[in-house]
Design a protein around this motif. Structure first.
Motif, PDB file in Angstrom:
ATOM      1  N   LYS A  99     -14.165  -3.260   0.985  1.00 45.79           N
ATOM      2  CA  LYS A  99     -13.566  -1.921   0.999  1.00 45.79           C
ATOM      3  C   LYS A  99     -12.039  -2.015   0.845  1.00 45.79           C
ATOM      4  CE  LYS A  99     -13.118   2.504   2.902  1.00 45.79           C
ATOM      5  NZ  LYS A  99     -11.909   2.805   2.183  1.00 45.79           N
ATOM      6  N   LEU A 100     -11.406  -2.895   1.634  1.00 44.81           N
ATOM      7  CA  LEU A 100      -9.944  -3.008   1.552  1.00 44.81           C
ATOM      8  C   LEU A 100      -9.511  -3.484   0.166  1.00 44.81           C
ATOM      9  CD1 LEU A 100      -8.854  -4.627   4.963  1.00 44.81           C
ATOM     10  CD2 LEU A 100      -8.236  -2.364   4.110  1.00 44.81           C
ATOM     11  N   HIS A 109     -11.077  -3.099  -2.640  1.00 38.36           N
ATOM     12  CA  HIS A 109     -11.322  -2.016  -3.579  1.00 38.36           C
ATOM     13  C   HIS A 109     -10.184  -0.983  -3.499  1.00 38.36           C
ATOM     14  CE1 HIS A 109     -12.982   1.967  -4.597  1.00 38.36           C
ATOM     15  NE2 HIS A 109     -13.454   1.322  -5.643  1.00 38.36           N
ATOM     16  N   ASP A 110      -9.808  -0.619  -2.271  1.00 34.37           N
ATOM     17  CA  ASP A 110      -8.757   0.385  -2.093  1.00 34.37           C
ATOM     18  C   ASP A 110      -7.391  -0.106  -2.573  1.00 34.37           C
ATOM     19  OD1 ASP A 110     -10.673   1.922  -0.907  1.00 34.37           O
ATOM     20  OD2 ASP A 110      -9.962   1.627   1.154  1.00 34.37           O
ATOM     21  N   ARG A 111      -7.172  -1.412  -2.465  1.00 37.75           N
ATOM     22  CA  ARG A 111      -5.819  -1.932  -2.725  1.00 37.75           C
ATOM     23  C   ARG A 111      -5.575  -2.454  -4.139  1.00 37.75           C
ATOM     24  NH1 ARG A 111      -4.569  -5.449   2.726  1.00 37.75           N
ATOM     25  NH2 ARG A 111      -4.355  -3.685   4.160  1.00 37.75           N
ATOM     26  N   GLU A 112      -6.639  -2.814  -4.823  1.00 42.84           N
ATOM     27  CA  GLU A 112      -6.513  -3.475  -6.129  1.00 42.84           C
ATOM     28  C   GLU A 112      -5.519  -2.758  -7.067  1.00 42.84           C
ATOM     29  OE1 GLU A 112      -8.131  -6.236  -7.291  1.00 42.84           O
ATOM     30  OE2 GLU A 112      -7.872  -6.035  -9.466  1.00 42.84           O
ATOM     31  N   ARG A 113      -5.718  -1.451  -7.232  1.00 44.73           N
ATOM     32  CA  ARG A 113      -4.861  -0.729  -8.190  1.00 44.73           C
ATOM     33  C   ARG A 113      -3.419  -0.625  -7.680  1.00 44.73           C
ATOM     34  NH1 ARG A 113      -3.868   4.494  -6.731  1.00 44.73           N
ATOM     35  NH2 ARG A 113      -4.961   4.938  -4.805  1.00 44.73           N
ATOM     36  N   ARG A 132     -15.916  -5.049   5.097  1.00 47.83           N
ATOM     37  CA  ARG A 132     -14.508  -4.718   5.386  1.00 47.83           C
ATOM     38  C   ARG A 132     -13.587  -5.227   4.268  1.00 47.83           C
ATOM     39  NH1 ARG A 132     -11.012  -1.447   7.313  1.00 47.83           N
ATOM     40  NH2 ARG A 132      -9.226  -2.346   8.342  1.00 47.83           N
ATOM     41  N   VAL A 170       0.833  -1.209   0.000  1.00 45.44           N
ATOM     42  CA  VAL A 170       0.000   0.000   0.000  1.00 45.44           C
ATOM     43  C   VAL A 170       0.873   1.267   0.000  1.00 45.44           C
ATOM     44  CG1 VAL A 170      -1.671   1.320   1.391  1.00 45.44           C
ATOM     45  CG2 VAL A 170      -1.991  -1.148   1.043  1.00 45.44           C
TER      46      VAL A 170
END
Ligand code: S3P
Length: 171
Positions: A132-133, A135-139, A129, A84
Motif C-alpha cells: 500500500k505504501l 503504491h501510494d508513494r511511487e508517483r 502495508r 510525500v
C-alpha cells in the motif's frame, strides 16, 4: 559539485549507496533521519511514539529548509516518507540532483522484514502495508526525482557506477 539526494522506499539502499557515493565523489554524507535523531536527542521510534507521525514530518520539512542554507557538496540520504509532502518535493529539487532508488516489493520486503526500527512498518500484515505504501508513494518519488535508478538484481557497485555515469552525463 551540486548536492546529490537519494530518495526511495525504506530498504531501497539509500544509506548504503549514499555513504559509498560520498566517499567516491569526495563529498560529505548526510542522512536526514540521523540528523533529526541527533538534533532531537531521541530515536525516530521515540518521536513517533511520543509526538506522532505529523511531528516527525514537520521536523523533516524544517530540516529540509535549514539544509537549503547550510548544505553544500553533500550526498544526502532522505527518509522514505519525506518526499510525500509536496512542499518537500520542491525543496528537494532546489537542494540538488534528486535520484530515486527504486526496487520491487519483493526486494524491499526481503530487506525490511526483520527490522523493528521503522514505525511506518508496524503492522500485522507487513506485505500488505509495504504494498500500500509503495503504491501510494511511487508517483510522488517519480515526481520528485531527476533520475530513476532500479536497484533490483544489481550490486551496490553497479548501482554506484550507473549513478556516476548519469551524474557526469548531466553535467
Ligand atoms: C520512513 C522511513 C524511515 C524514517 C521513518 C519513516 C517512511 O527512513 O524516516 O521511519 O515513512 O518511509 P528510511 O527510508 O531511511 O528507512
Amino acid at each position: 559539485m551540486e548536492n546529490v539526494i537519494l530518495i526511495g522506499f525504506m530498504g531501497a539502499g539509500k544509506t548504503t549507496v549514499g555513504k559509498l557515493l560520498a566517499k567516491e565523489l569526495q563529498m560529505s554524507f548526510l542522512d536526514t533521519d540521523e540528523r533529526i535523531e541527533v538534533e532531537q536527542g531521541r530515536s525516530i521510534p521515540e518521536i513517533f511514539a511520543t509526538d506522532g507521525e505529523q511531528c516527525f514530518r514537520d521536523l523533516e520539512t524544517e530540516l529540509l529548509k535549514k539544509m537549503q542554507e547550510d548544505t553544500k557538496n553533500s550526498v544526502i540520504s532522505v527518509g522514505g516518507g519525506l518526499p510525500v509532502r509536496e512542499e518537500n518535493r520542491e525543496l528537494l529539487r532546489k537542494l540538488g540532483t534528486v535520484i530515486y532508488l527504486s526496487a520491487s516489493k519483493e526486494t524491499i520486503l526481503s530487506r525490511v522484514k526483520n527490522d523493528g526500527t521503522r514505525p511506518m512498518l508496524n503492522s500485522d500484515d507487513l506485505e500488505a502495508r509495504v504494498e500500500k505504501l509503495m503504491h501510494d508513494r511511487e508517483r510522488l518519488y517519480k515526481a520528485a526525482a531527476h533520475l530513476d535508478i532500479r536497484t533490483d538484481e544489481r550490486s551496490v557497485a553497479r548501482v554506484l557506477q550507473i549513478i556516476r555515469q548519469e551524474l557526469f552525463k548531466a553535467q
